[in-house]
Design a protein around this motif. Structure first.
Motif, short mmCIF file in Angstrom:
data_model
loop_
_atom_site.label_atom_id
_atom_site.label_comp_id
_atom_site.label_asym_id
_atom_site.label_seq_id
_atom_site.Cartn_x
_atom_site.Cartn_y
_atom_site.Cartn_z
N ILE A 60 -49.07 -40.94 -22.91
CA ILE A 60 -49.24 -41.69 -23.85
C ILE A 60 -47.64 -42.23 -24.31
CG2 ILE A 60 -49.50 -40.28 -27.05
CD1 ILE A 60 -50.44 -38.31 -26.42
N VAL A 149 -56.10 -33.26 -23.19
CA VAL A 149 -56.21 -34.34 -24.48
C VAL A 149 -56.45 -33.19 -25.85
CG1 VAL A 149 -57.29 -36.02 -26.09
CG2 VAL A 149 -57.08 -36.37 -24.05
N THR A 236 -53.40 -38.02 -32.15
CA THR A 236 -54.65 -36.95 -31.81
C THR A 236 -56.26 -37.80 -32.39
OG1 THR A 236 -53.10 -35.75 -31.69
CG2 THR A 236 -55.38 -34.58 -31.37
N LEU A 239 -57.65 -40.49 -30.32
CA LEU A 239 -57.72 -39.74 -29.18
C LEU A 239 -59.01 -39.05 -28.86
CD1 LEU A 239 -53.64 -38.62 -27.68
CD2 LEU A 239 -55.64 -40.96 -27.11
#
Length: 262
Positions: A60, A149, A236, A239
């Motif tokens: 990231i 993730v 987040t 993602l």
């Protein structure tokens, strides 16, 4: 020769199913024992997402640098504890069984296919193999999505969240493993969306035009679901929401393919 001579009796089916279950349980136990023996490697892999230097954070940060951002994750430390005398040992056993079942899943699918294949036509056998491979592939993608993730970022947020400076989190090993398993299974099932769409399209229950018409509402629902199952930060959410929406678009194209062949 009568038409029933080449067919297996009900008792024969039960006996074949019993043998399959025995082989599946045996394979799962063998793999579980191997995983149990390699305790250090197993828990190094399972506990890696709890570290501040987990690979996801570096990726990231590299992505942010590509967009001229100097974003950096702060280092964090969360203690994992065991509160019961037998909790570590029992967690070791249950985790080994879960991972053994996960590793044995390709063999389980093979045995199930071998059990039902005599009742299928040649075209149906080929079709069934393709569906089984796709289901397993999507499940693995969901597991990887959770591991790399969803779970590490969720753990980082929830493990370091505090309502006051005097309160420090110490997470139990049971809580860590149960959350890991729950999110893994959840993402594995969520990634079955294209398969579910395919089955519903074959049954005539959904149509591509319907999904296209309500695409914007679907995107909103996906964002809401992603916000619920992830920590409240935009990175987040993106993602998680982007892959889920891509699965929705893939489902539309799969349904259109089914409609053309109908």
């Amino acid at each position: 020769m009568s038409s029933n001579e080449g067919m297996m009796t009900f008792g024969g089916h039960l006996e074949a199913l019993r043998k399959i279950l025995f082989r599946v349980v045996f394979a799962t136990l063998i793999l579980s024992c191997v995983i149990f023996y390699f305790k250090t490697i197993t828990f190094d892999i399972l506990l890696a997402p709890s570290e501040y230097n987990f690979i996801t954070y570096g990726v990231i940060e590299d992505i942010c640098r590509a967009f001229d951002s100097d974003f950096r994750f702060d280092e964090f430390y969360v203690d994992l504890i065991a509160t019961d005398l037998s909790s570590q040992f029992m967690t070791h056993i249950t985790t080994s069984i879960y991972l053994g079942l996960l590793c044995a899943s390709p063999y389980i699918l093979f045995e199930l296919f071998r059990f039902v294949s005599p009742a299928l036509l040649e075209s149906e056998k080929k079709y069934s193999i393709q569906v089984a491979v796709i289901i397993y592939f999507l499940f693995v993608l969901g597991v990887l999505m959770s591991y790399y993730v969803l779970f590490p970022i969720s753990f980082r947020f929830l493990g370091t969240y505090s309502v006051a400076d005097k309160i420090h989190s110490t997470i139990t090993l049971d809580s860590y493993i149960s959350t890991f398993v729950m999110l893994t299974l959840l993402m594995g099932l969520v990634f079955q969306l294209p398969v579910i769409a395919f089955i519903l399209a074959k049954m005539g229950l959904i149509h591509s035009d319907y999904l296209v018409k309500y695409r914007s509402y679907a995107f909103l629902i996906i964002c809401v679901v992603a916000a619920i199952i992830t920590p409240p930060d935009i990175m987040t959410l993106i993602l998680v929401a982007v892959p889920l929406y891509l699965l929705y678009e893939i489902s539309i194209r799969i349904i259109r393919l089914v409609e053309r062949r109908s």
